[in-house]
Write an enzyme that holds these catalytic residues in place. Structure first.
Site, PDB file in Angstrom:
ATOM      1  N   ARG A 152       0.835  -1.202   0.000  1.00  0.00           N
ATOM      2  CA  ARG A 152       0.000   0.000   0.000  1.00  0.00           C
ATOM      3  C   ARG A 152       0.869   1.251   0.000  1.00  0.00           C
ATOM      4  O   ARG A 152       0.587   2.232  -0.704  1.00  0.00           O
ATOM      5  CB  ARG A 152      -0.922  -0.014   1.224  1.00  0.00           C
ATOM      6  CG  ARG A 152      -2.005  -1.076   1.167  1.00  0.00           C
ATOM      7  CD  ARG A 152      -3.015  -0.925   2.285  1.00  0.00           C
ATOM      8  NE  ARG A 152      -2.568  -1.460   3.558  1.00  0.00           N
ATOM      9  CZ  ARG A 152      -2.901  -2.652   4.036  1.00  0.00           C
ATOM     10  NH1 ARG A 152      -3.672  -3.459   3.326  1.00  0.00           N
ATOM     11  NH2 ARG A 152      -2.488  -3.056   5.213  1.00  0.00           N
ATOM     12  N   ASP A 160      -7.138  -6.231  -5.973  1.00  0.00           N
ATOM     13  CA  ASP A 160      -6.721  -6.969  -4.770  1.00  0.00           C
ATOM     14  C   ASP A 160      -7.812  -7.962  -4.388  1.00  0.00           C
ATOM     15  O   ASP A 160      -8.468  -7.825  -3.353  1.00  0.00           O
ATOM     16  CB  ASP A 160      -6.451  -5.980  -3.631  1.00  0.00           C
ATOM     17  CG  ASP A 160      -5.973  -6.674  -2.362  1.00  0.00           C
ATOM     18  OD1 ASP A 160      -5.461  -7.810  -2.459  1.00  0.00           O
ATOM     19  OD2 ASP A 160      -6.121  -6.093  -1.265  1.00  0.00           O
ATOM     20  N   ASP A 211     -16.541  -3.056  -3.631  1.00  0.00           N
ATOM     21  CA  ASP A 211     -16.472  -4.361  -2.983  1.00  0.00           C
ATOM     22  C   ASP A 211     -17.887  -4.925  -2.893  1.00  0.00           C
ATOM     23  O   ASP A 211     -18.861  -4.160  -2.795  1.00  0.00           O
ATOM     24  CB  ASP A 211     -15.860  -4.251  -1.589  1.00  0.00           C
ATOM     25  CG  ASP A 211     -15.343  -5.584  -1.074  1.00  0.00           C
ATOM     26  OD1 ASP A 211     -14.119  -5.822  -1.153  1.00  0.00           O
ATOM     27  OD2 ASP A 211     -16.163  -6.394  -0.602  1.00  0.00           O
ATOM     28  N   PHE A 270     -12.175  -4.645  -5.166  1.00  0.00           N
ATOM     29  CA  PHE A 270     -12.115  -5.517  -3.991  1.00  0.00           C
ATOM     30  C   PHE A 270     -11.496  -4.736  -2.830  1.00  0.00           C
ATOM     31  O   PHE A 270     -10.568  -5.184  -2.179  1.00  0.00           O
ATOM     32  CB  PHE A 270     -11.299  -6.785  -4.274  1.00  0.00           C
ATOM     33  CG  PHE A 270     -11.695  -7.510  -5.532  1.00  0.00           C
ATOM     34  CD1 PHE A 270     -12.792  -8.359  -5.535  1.00  0.00           C
ATOM     35  CD2 PHE A 270     -10.986  -7.343  -6.711  1.00  0.00           C
ATOM     36  CE1 PHE A 270     -13.166  -9.034  -6.702  1.00  0.00           C
ATOM     37  CE2 PHE A 270     -11.339  -8.009  -7.872  1.00  0.00           C
ATOM     38  CZ  PHE A 270     -12.431  -8.860  -7.874  1.00  0.00           C
ATOM     39  N   CYS A 306      -3.427 -13.713  -3.587  1.00  0.00           N
ATOM     40  CA  CYS A 306      -3.073 -14.116  -2.218  1.00  0.00           C
ATOM     41  C   CYS A 306      -3.253 -15.610  -1.995  1.00  0.00           C
ATOM     42  O   CYS A 306      -3.297 -16.061  -0.849  1.00  0.00           O
ATOM     43  CB  CYS A 306      -3.888 -13.322  -1.189  1.00  0.00           C
ATOM     44  SG  CYS A 306      -5.670 -13.565  -1.309  1.00  0.00           S
TER      45      CYS A 306
END
Length: 404
Positions: free
Chosen positions: A218, A305, A256, A234, A345
């Protein structure tokens, strides 16, 4: 902690146990030849090769595909409170070197040689996840050691909340649980990271309440956002969006599908006085991006993300389709010469597979990608070589240019 008079011996099949022998912490059920001696699931056991060579001491759970998780590779090592405190001290000493202790992951399971447990620190609150049957008896000893070692640093822990509500516990034969460990407190915990203020909801937020692993990603993205029009997909509770905002973005739009996440994001925007420039919408990203493209929208920076599209090897193929589609959609919305930040991730999506998926997406939409940065998880989530599950976050920043 339960005391065992004599440990059973788990014997590995000849030619098996390659992950363990190369430095990993896991023994799978299909690698075991037999178990000599009496033991219950959750008990500590000795692990030996087919020829009796000592490989380690760990805890057993025959209900789990990961049947033994190794606690120590030193023969004769007692797994007692002194041992656990040494592990905790080593973990916190490492964090002091690589990050600050204000908000960080204090213990990262296998990568800190305490398999099956995660401890995050948000200001003066600890959040614990106990994810394996054998670590459960050690949980409170580990937490008390965390409090004691942090107190030596002048840090007083006000409370502890347990978030052992991950579905993986069912694979261990354990019920899901969340709640206070000790005195109750306001579960909306104020923190500050990279100059941005947040309220972290440790009771209702995803996982332990906040994704600490993206902290420096970030921060890295801030340099590309000054004066920029930014799309954050997201967005969860708005962390990338707010980093773009504090960096001086002209406008930030966060999206989101979680109503709770968007409510948290809006609250955090107000907390930072950014609600005029950083706005949020609850929508399915896969539906919204084509609509933005159809409307002719273009952004200077697009951030992708997403949550892990796969948590098992069996679904990797479908996950790749999802990553390819979302990156194609995202690239189309980046103005010529703008920037795309994209990540995965899931540790089942290897770095090589993720890179190839992004490359395919670029070719499909006739965009050229100039890699600016490749990053991974923050150093308080250390990557232990030979423990592949500890390496999961892949994060790219690209400049996106049209065919020329």
């Amino acid at each position: 902690m339960k005391q065992q008079t004599e440990r059973a011996v788990v014997r590995i099949q000849k030619g098996k146990g390659r992950t363990l022998k190369s430095g990993g912490a896991w023994v799978y059920g299909n690698e075991i030849d037999r178990i000599d001696g009496e033991c219950e699931d959750g008990d500590l056991v000795t692990v030996e090769d087919f020829d009796g060579y000592f490989l380690g001491t760990g805890y057993l759970n025959r209900k789990s595909m990961i049947t033994v998780r190794i606690m120590s590779r030193i023969k004769g090592q007692e797994i007692d409170s002194d041992f656990l405190e040494r592990r905790v001290r080593d973990s916190i000493a490492y964090r002091k070197c690589v990050t600050d202790l204000a908000c960080c992951r204090l213990i990262f399971g296998e990568a800190d040689f305490l398999p099956g447990i995660v401890v995050d620190k948000f200001s003066d609150i600890l959040v614990v996840q106990s994810l394996a049957l054998g670590i459960e008896p050690f949980k409170m000893t580990i937490l008390e050691a965390c409090k004691r070692v942090l107190l030596e640093e002048g840090i007083v822990i006000r409370g502890i909340y347990e978030r052992s509500d991950a579905k993986v516990r069912r694979q261990e034969g354990m019920p899901l649980y969340k709640g206070f460990l000790g005195a109750e407190f306001d579960t909306k915990v104020p923190i500050e990271e990279n100059g941005v203020k947040y309220y972290v909801d440790v009771a209702e937020g995803q996982k332990t309440g906040f994704f600490l692993d993206q902290k420096f990603n970030r921060l890295a993205l801030q340099r590309y956002c000054k004066g920029a029009k930014v799309l954050d997909c997201f967005t969860h509770m708005g962390s990338f969006a707010l980093n773009a905002g504090i960096a001086g973005a002209s406008s930030v739009f966060g999206v989101d599908a979680s109503e709770l996440g968007i409510a948290q994001a809006k609250e955090n925007a107000r907390l930072n006085g950014m609600e005029d420039r950083v706005t949020f919408q609850c929508a399915d990203v896969f539906d919204l991006l084509p609509a933005l493209e159809k409307a002719g929208e273009q952004f200077d920076v697009v951030i992708l993300d997403p949550p892990a599209f796969t948590k098992a090897r069996e679904s990797v193929k479908n996950a790749v389709k999802g990553y390819r589609e979302i990156n194609m959609r995202g690239m189309k919305l980046v103005r010529d010469g703008g920037f795309l930040a994209t990540c995965s991730c899931s540790h089942f999506i290897t770095p090589e597979l993720f890179a190839e998926t992004i490359a395919q997406a670029g070719r499909s939409v006739h965009r050229r990608l100039r890699q600016v940065e490749y990053r991974t998880q923050a150093a308080d989530h250390p990557i232990l070589w030979a423990a592949e599950e500890s390496y999961y976050l892949k994060f790219y920043i690209f400049q996106v240019v049209s065919e020329r």
